[in-house]
Each structure stands twice: as C-alpha cells, then as structure tokens.
Design an enzyme around this catalytic site. Structure first.
Site, PDB file in Angstrom:
ATOM      1  N   ASP A   1      15.005   2.611   4.717  1.00 52.05           N
ATOM      2  CA  ASP A   1      14.246   1.773   3.714  1.00 52.05           C
ATOM      3  C   ASP A   1      14.958   1.475   2.529  1.00 52.05           C
ATOM      4  O   ASP A   1      14.460   0.417   1.965  1.00 52.05           O
ATOM      5  CB  ASP A   1      13.133   2.947   3.286  1.00 52.05           C
ATOM      6  CG  ASP A   1      12.040   3.179   4.656  1.00 52.05           C
ATOM      7  OD1 ASP A   1      12.479   2.817   5.639  1.00 52.05           O
ATOM      8  OD2 ASP A   1      10.762   3.694   4.206  1.00 52.05           O
TER       9      ASP A   1
ATOM     10  N   PRO B   1       0.756  -1.071   0.002  1.00 55.88           N
ATOM     11  CA  PRO B   1      -0.022  -0.050   0.092  1.00 55.88           C
ATOM     12  C   PRO B   1       0.721   1.338   0.058  1.00 55.88           C
ATOM     13  O   PRO B   1       1.844   1.221   0.826  1.00 55.88           O
ATOM     14  CB  PRO B   1      -0.928  -0.077   1.286  1.00 55.88           C
ATOM     15  CG  PRO B   1      -0.179  -1.399   1.958  1.00 55.88           C
ATOM     16  CD  PRO B   1       0.674  -2.157   1.187  1.00 55.88           C
ATOM     17  N   VAL B   2       0.653   2.257  -0.880  1.00 55.35           N
ATOM     18  CA  VAL B   2       1.209   3.461  -1.078  1.00 55.35           C
ATOM     19  C   VAL B   2       1.218   4.263   0.121  1.00 55.35           C
ATOM     20  O   VAL B   2       0.313   4.641   0.704  1.00 55.35           O
ATOM     21  CB  VAL B   2       0.675   4.239  -2.339  1.00 55.35           C
ATOM     22  CG1 VAL B   2       1.497   5.658  -2.517  1.00 55.35           C
ATOM     23  CG2 VAL B   2       1.194   3.563  -3.411  1.00 55.35           C
TER      24      VAL B   2
HETATM   25  C1  MEV Z   1       9.655   6.351   8.045  1.00 53.75           C
HETATM   26  O1  MEV Z   1       9.150   5.068   7.229  1.00 53.75           O
HETATM   27  C2  MEV Z   1      10.359   5.968   9.075  1.00 53.75           C
HETATM   28  C3  MEV Z   1      10.929   7.671   9.722  1.00 53.75           C
HETATM   29  O2  MEV Z   1      11.742   7.147  10.816  1.00 53.75           O
HETATM   30  C4  MEV Z   1      11.401   8.325   8.693  1.00 53.75           C
HETATM   31  C5  MEV Z   1      12.983   7.753   8.175  1.00 53.75           C
HETATM   32  O3  MEV Z   1      13.605   6.771   8.802  1.00 53.75           O
HETATM   33  O4  MEV Z   1      13.237   8.362   7.107  1.00 53.75           O
HETATM   34  C6  MEV Z   1       9.790   8.327  10.294  1.00 53.75           C
END
Ligand code: MEV
Length: 298
Positions: free
Chosen positions: A134, A83-84
């Site tokens: 990520d 999911p986006v």
């Molecule tokens: C977003 O998936 C996670 C955060 O910690 C931001 C990041 O790590 O880039 C909120």
C-alpha cells in the site's frame, strides 16, 4: 503551508497471499487523500475523525508519521476521497501524504523511496503486520507488481468500487491478517496451496495486463475472490456486490484489501451499469480510473 496528496489503491490480485511473500498486483486509483501541513507552536490534527493533538487512538497513522519526522510543531488538516479502513489503502495514503507534506514544509530532504520505507514501518507498527504494497503504490502510483516493484502497463478500463459500508475499521487489517495466519497454522495442507495459487494469479496477470486482456484478468479476479472467501475474509454483503457486478456484465469482480466488509472492485467498460447494479444490491458505488500519479505536491 504545504499540501500533498497521495492515491488509494485496489488489488487486482494477491491480498493476504502477499503477506507470505507471494507476488501481488496493486494499482493506484484516482481517489486521493490531501494533507495540508503548516508550521505551528503545537501539534494539531484535524480530519473527519475529529480534532486532536498527537493521538494514537483517533489518528494513529498521522500521529506516527509526525513522530517519525521528529515531532515538529505542526498543524495537519486532512481531507480524503478514500473511505477509511475499507480496503482502498486509506491508511497508506494518509501516512504518505502526511510524511510528504511535513518533509516539504520543514525542508527535511527525504527522497520518495525513503518516505515509502518510513510509511511501511508506520503501517507495521500500527497494524502489527503489513506488506509494503500500500505504501509503495501510494508513493509511486501506477500498476505495480509486488514484491518485485515492477511497473506494469496502465490499464484503461473503468473501475467500479462497491463499498459495503460495513466492517470498516483502521484496526481491521491486523485482525484479518491474524485470522488467516491462524487458519494457515491449523490447516497448512489446505491453506498453503490456496496462498500459492493466489500468488500464481499475479504472475499470470503480468502478461494479461500488458496485453490489456480484460476478459482473462476478470476471470482470474473471480477465482481470486473465491479463494479469498475460502480464507474466510469474505462477507455476505461483499459477495452480494461481487455477484451484482458480475451479473451486470463486469469483466470480473472481487473483494479488495483485507476483506471482512469494506470494498469490492469490478473492472468494466460499462461502469455506469455496474455501479447501478451495485447500488441496487445495497452498496455504495464509486466509479474511478487507474492512475500513474503517486504522491504529489498540490
Ligand atoms: C490489506 O490492504 C492487504 C493485506 O494483504 C495486508 C497487507 O498486505 O499488508 C491483507
């Protein structure tokens, strides 16, 4: 024509705190985004968000990835299980899969390490702030401690994701990261210790992951959720799904990603039961597993 896929991810511990250099544990999951790249006279991008040319509003990550790879004439088609804008790393997955597919289609010769670095630059440009978590996890897969990049044991319990289907937006992460930064500036004595404590869970979590101690991992996930709530990134819908999962016997449950809506994650050996409880509480449940597989040529 080249098709590459890359996985989404969940955080066991550490979102938001990782932005301030604290350690986090993130895990690739079996939900994937597939990107097909084909040489073309013009640039075309097609996804469930629409059909566009280079378009930084509708397809910001893919447009930035095409630009970083030298803006070749390419037709891109995207399909995704993720999911986006819901905290499952959909933007990193589409960015990494696009970079990898263009890399192979045009014989550019980048190593995966380089694709992860370019992917992180793109996330920073589009979101304003982003940790490398990520894009790293989407490129290399597995259960990973960030920033050390240490690969931990693969966990083998079930993962149940609960999607609130609320507040999802690709630009949401930047807004929530800024919101936490403001709170930290206003109340450093209250917020700095919370961020440090979240970081300490990743350190403790490392040993618990290698022991596959799901009971203790779950308890720390629950506390991590409480601290994310204290940072102001939880919502009533997320909490409803988190409590539903815990009451259905999950080892632990917490929001995952930036929060403000989006998804929560629970660990469980009875994923069907937890999924039913999440659905009864108004969420959309997705059962998945941990995976070692990062970006792949399909
Ligand atoms: C977003 O998936 C996670 C955060 O910690 C931001 C990041 O790590 O880039 C909120």
């Amino acid at each position: 024509m080249t098709t590459c896929s890359a996985p989404g991810k969940i955080y066991l511990f550490g979102e938001h705190a990782v932005v301030y250099g604290e350690p986090a544990i993130a895990c690739a999951i079996e939900l994937r985004t597939r990107v097909c790249a084909k040489k073309s006279n013009v640039i075309k991008i097609s996804s469930n968000l629409g059909k566009t040319a280079l378009d930084f509003d509708v397809h910001p990550y893919v447009s930035a990835a095409i630009k970083k790879m030298g803006s070749p004439g390419v037709s891109i088609e995207i399909t995704s299980d993720i999911p986006v804008g819901s905290g499952l790393g959909s933007s990193a997955a589409v960015t990494i899969a696009t970079l990898a597919a263009i890399n192979i289609e045009f014989g550019l010769g980048y190593e995966n390490e380089e694709l992860a670095r370019i992917g992180h630059e793109i996330e920073k440009e589009v979101q304003g702030a982003a940790s490398p978590t990520d894009t790293f996890v989407s490129t290399f897969g597995g259960v990973v401690e960030i920033p050390s990049r240490k690969r931990l044991e693969l966990l083998d319990c079930g993962i149940v994701i609960g999607n609130t289907n609320k507040g999802a937006s690709p630009k949401k992460t930047a807004k929530l990261v800024q919101q936490v930064a403001r709170l930290k500036e206003q109340y450093p004595d209250a917020i700095n210790p919370i961020i440090k404590t979240i970081g300490s869970f990743a350190k403790q979590g490392e040993a618990l992951v290698s022991e596959k101690n799901y009971t203790s991992l779950g308890k720390l996930m629950n506390v991590n959720h409480g601290l994310l709530d204290a940072l102001g990134v939880c919502t009533v819908e997320l909490s409803a799904l988190v409590y539903a999962a815990r009451n259905a016997g999950a080892y632990g449950a917490k929001l995952t990603g930036a929060g403000g809506g989006g998804c929560m994650v629970a660990l469980s050996d009875s994923p069907q039961e937890v999924a039913k409880a999440i659905e009864r509480a108004g969420g959309q449940a997705i059962i998945t597993r941990f995976t070692q597989l990062g970006v792949l040529l399909e």
